[in-house]
Write an enzyme that holds these catalytic residues in place. Structure first.
Site, PDB file in Angstrom:
ATOM      1  N   SER A  17     -66.569 -11.029 -69.843  1.00 52.22           N
ATOM      2  CA  SER A  17     -65.953  -9.745 -69.158  1.00 52.22           C
ATOM      3  C   SER A  17     -64.571  -9.535 -69.418  1.00 52.22           C
ATOM      4  CB  SER A  17     -66.162  -9.936 -67.653  1.00 52.22           C
ATOM      5  OG  SER A  17     -67.551 -10.218 -67.129  1.00 52.22           O
ATOM      6  N   THR A  62     -68.891 -14.319 -60.599  1.00 49.27           N
ATOM      7  CA  THR A  62     -69.861 -14.859 -61.362  1.00 49.27           C
ATOM      8  C   THR A  62     -70.284 -16.258 -60.790  1.00 49.27           C
ATOM      9  OG1 THR A  62     -70.919 -15.283 -63.611  1.00 49.27           O
ATOM     10  CG2 THR A  62     -68.609 -15.707 -63.307  1.00 49.27           C
ATOM     11  N   LYS A  66     -71.827 -15.887 -56.323  1.00 55.08           N
ATOM     12  CA  LYS A  66     -72.119 -14.592 -56.040  1.00 55.08           C
ATOM     13  C   LYS A  66     -72.690 -14.312 -54.524  1.00 55.08           C
ATOM     14  CE  LYS A  66     -73.556 -13.055 -60.460  1.00 55.08           C
ATOM     15  NZ  LYS A  66     -74.647 -12.487 -61.444  1.00 55.08           N
ATOM     16  N   ALA A 128     -88.089 -16.615 -60.755  1.00 62.49           N
ATOM     17  CA  ALA A 128     -87.837 -16.210 -59.499  1.00 62.49           C
ATOM     18  C   ALA A 128     -86.680 -16.807 -58.872  1.00 62.49           C
ATOM     19  CB  ALA A 128     -89.041 -16.635 -58.408  1.00 62.49           C
ATOM     20  N   GLY A 129     -85.777 -16.753 -59.807  1.00 64.31           N
ATOM     21  CA  GLY A 129     -84.330 -17.146 -59.282  1.00 64.31           C
ATOM     22  C   GLY A 129     -83.549 -15.996 -59.068  1.00 64.31           C
ATOM     23  N   ASP A 155     -94.788 -20.882 -55.057  1.00 61.22           N
ATOM     24  CA  ASP A 155     -94.241 -20.640 -54.037  1.00 61.22           C
ATOM     25  C   ASP A 155     -92.903 -19.800 -53.848  1.00 61.22           C
ATOM     26  OD1 ASP A 155     -96.469 -21.852 -52.875  1.00 61.22           O
ATOM     27  OD2 ASP A 155     -95.564 -23.659 -52.155  1.00 61.22           O
ATOM     28  N   GLY A 242     -80.507  -9.838 -73.611  1.00 61.56           N
ATOM     29  CA  GLY A 242     -79.832  -9.554 -72.480  1.00 61.56           C
ATOM     30  C   GLY A 242     -78.203  -8.746 -72.779  1.00 61.56           C
TER      31      GLY A 242
HETATM   32  P1  ATR Z   1     -80.534 -17.700 -61.830  1.00 63.35           P
HETATM   33  O1  ATR Z   1     -79.831 -17.393 -60.748  1.00 63.35           O
HETATM   34  O2  ATR Z   1     -79.998 -17.627 -63.205  1.00 63.35           O
HETATM   35  O3  ATR Z   1     -81.771 -16.579 -62.000  1.00 63.35           O
HETATM   36  P2  ATR Z   1     -81.900 -19.969 -60.853  1.00 63.35           P
HETATM   37  O4  ATR Z   1     -81.686 -19.363 -59.505  1.00 63.35           O
HETATM   38  O5  ATR Z   1     -81.582 -21.263 -60.962  1.00 63.35           O
HETATM   39  O6  ATR Z   1     -81.234 -19.328 -62.011  1.00 63.35           O
HETATM   40  O7  ATR Z   1     -83.475 -19.876 -61.295  1.00 63.35           O
HETATM   41  C1  ATR Z   1     -83.896 -20.541 -62.536  1.00 63.35           C
HETATM   42  C2  ATR Z   1     -85.416 -19.740 -62.750  1.00 63.35           C
HETATM   43  O8  ATR Z   1     -85.746 -20.459 -64.105  1.00 63.35           O
HETATM   44  C3  ATR Z   1     -86.324 -20.380 -61.909  1.00 63.35           C
HETATM   45  O9  ATR Z   1     -87.320 -19.269 -61.777  1.00 63.35           O
HETATM   46  C4  ATR Z   1     -86.722 -21.475 -62.415  1.00 63.35           C
HETATM   47  O10 ATR Z   1     -88.259 -21.871 -62.129  1.00 63.35           O
HETATM   48  P3  ATR Z   1     -88.188 -22.655 -60.498  1.00 63.35           P
HETATM   49  O11 ATR Z   1     -88.222 -21.733 -59.494  1.00 63.35           O
HETATM   50  O12 ATR Z   1     -89.869 -23.227 -60.884  1.00 63.35           O
HETATM   51  O13 ATR Z   1     -87.463 -23.843 -60.639  1.00 63.35           O
HETATM   52  C5  ATR Z   1     -86.943 -21.011 -63.717  1.00 63.35           C
HETATM   53  N1  ATR Z   1     -86.808 -22.189 -64.852  1.00 63.35           N
HETATM   54  C6  ATR Z   1     -85.823 -22.838 -65.091  1.00 63.35           C
HETATM   55  N2  ATR Z   1     -85.930 -23.986 -66.060  1.00 63.35           N
HETATM   56  C7  ATR Z   1     -87.357 -23.779 -66.336  1.00 63.35           C
HETATM   57  C8  ATR Z   1     -88.280 -24.519 -66.960  1.00 63.35           C
HETATM   58  N3  ATR Z   1     -87.741 -25.705 -67.532  1.00 63.35           N
HETATM   59  N4  ATR Z   1     -89.676 -24.035 -66.948  1.00 63.35           N
HETATM   60  C9  ATR Z   1     -90.143 -23.190 -66.090  1.00 63.35           C
HETATM   61  N5  ATR Z   1     -89.246 -22.544 -65.358  1.00 63.35           N
HETATM   62  C10 ATR Z   1     -87.898 -22.943 -65.294  1.00 63.35           C
END
Ligand code: ATR
Length: 280
Positions: A17, A62, A66, A128-129, A155, A242
């Site tokens: 940034s 960041t 956040k 789903a993060g 879930d 990205g």
């Molecule tokens: P961000 O804020 O960058 O989105 P996060 O909230 O830590 O990061 O989310 C990481 C995402 O990557 C999640 O969906 C995670 O899956 P889980 O919810 O099952 O943990 C996914 N992720 C990270 N490493 C992974 C891996 N090795 N295999 C599958 N999914 C992964």
């Protein structure tokens, strides 16, 4: 007087940034300084108070602040509140107002690289993060309906869908289930860290059933082309990394601070140069 802007995070040296925003201020002849601030968790409250006291005009937020910054702001935009994360703070008189431009940045990049209107298409989000949440909520808030979410832990995907205040038609599924139903989607959005440097050969799922006309977006920009994007390209799909989302979230922040629309292509060029290569 020179206006002060910045970005807070921990770590912060990696942030692009400062170079992107500083150049744009310069190019537009705006007297401003944009500084990276390394703020650790325990100092966040004091840092926000200090930034207000010294007259900071606006800043980006960041990881990891956040969400935790939200109680220290005076107003939070409804979309940012729903997402539960702020990436842009704007000073309005003596108040700090929080916004989230990540999801809208993603949409703008999608419109630039794919097509203006995709609201009737079917989308699949992988992950789903926090990043998935910003994109999912923003897409639904702007009228898209059919967005499914696949995640390692199903879930977590279910919870994301349940918690969302915007109306949609979504189901949660495992990565394996997504693999088998991939041909139903025109848009695939990869939001996890899988495939990010240095794990260049990792991919969240196989694209054997990918629809040839699909558009595949991966929010990773290091490398420019993840294993997932490489496979999508080989299968004839259009791809996007990205860089666009990053640039547009910054451009939207810039606009909120200055009411001036910055030159997104110019911002993109500096980011690509900074990352050292040719984007896809
Ligand atoms: P961000 O804020 O960058 O989105 P996060 O909230 O830590 O990061 O989310 C990481 C995402 O990557 C999640 O969906 C995670 O899956 P889980 O919810 O099952 O943990 C996914 N992720 C990270 N490493 C992974 C891996 N090795 N295999 C599958 N999914 C992964």
């Amino acid at each position: 007087m020179i206006k002060l802007y910045g970005v807070i995070g921990d770590p912060i040296v990696q942030s692009m940034s400062p170079v992107m925003q500083s150049q744009e201020f310069n190019q537009l002849g705006i007297e401003a300084h944009y500084h990276p601030f390394h703020i650790v968790d325990k100092d966040l409250k004091d840092a926000v108070k200090g930034m207000k006291a010294i007259g900071i005009a606006g800043f980006n937020v960041t990881s990891p602040h956040k969400t935790t910054i939200m109680p220290f702001l005076d107003y939070i935009d409804p979309l940012a509140k729903a997402i539960g994360a702020v990436n842009t703070v704007v000073r309005v008189n003596d108040e700090f107002h929080g916004y989230n431009t990540d999801g809208m940045g993603f949409i703008k990049a999608l419109q630039a690289d794919w097509k203006e209107s995709f609201y009737h298409d079917n989308a699949l989000i992988i992950g789903a993060g926090g990043a998935a949440k910003a994109i999912y909520y923003t897409l639904l808030s702007t009228g898209m309906k059919n967005i499914d979410i696949s995640n390692r832990s199903v879930d977590k995907a279910k919870q994301l869908i349940m918690d969302c205040p915007f109306e949609g038609n979504s189901k949660a599924m495992s990565l394996k289930e997504a693999e088998t139903s991939l041909d139903q989607y025109q848009l695939i959005i990869q939001t996890t860290s899988i495939g990010m440097y240095p794990h260049l050969s990792d991919s969240p799922l196989s694209l054997a059933k990918l629809n040839q006309d699909a558009f595949v977006s991966d929010i990773i920009y290091n490398p420019f082309e993840t294993a997932l994007l490489k496979e999508a390209k080989e299968r004839g799909a259009k791809i996007q990394n990205g860089v666009g989302m990053f640039v547009y979230q910054g451009a939207l922040a810039f606009e909120k601070w200055t009411s001036i629309v910055p030159d997104v292509e110019r911002m993109k060029k500096i980011v690509i140069k900074h990352l050292g290569g040719n984007p896809c």
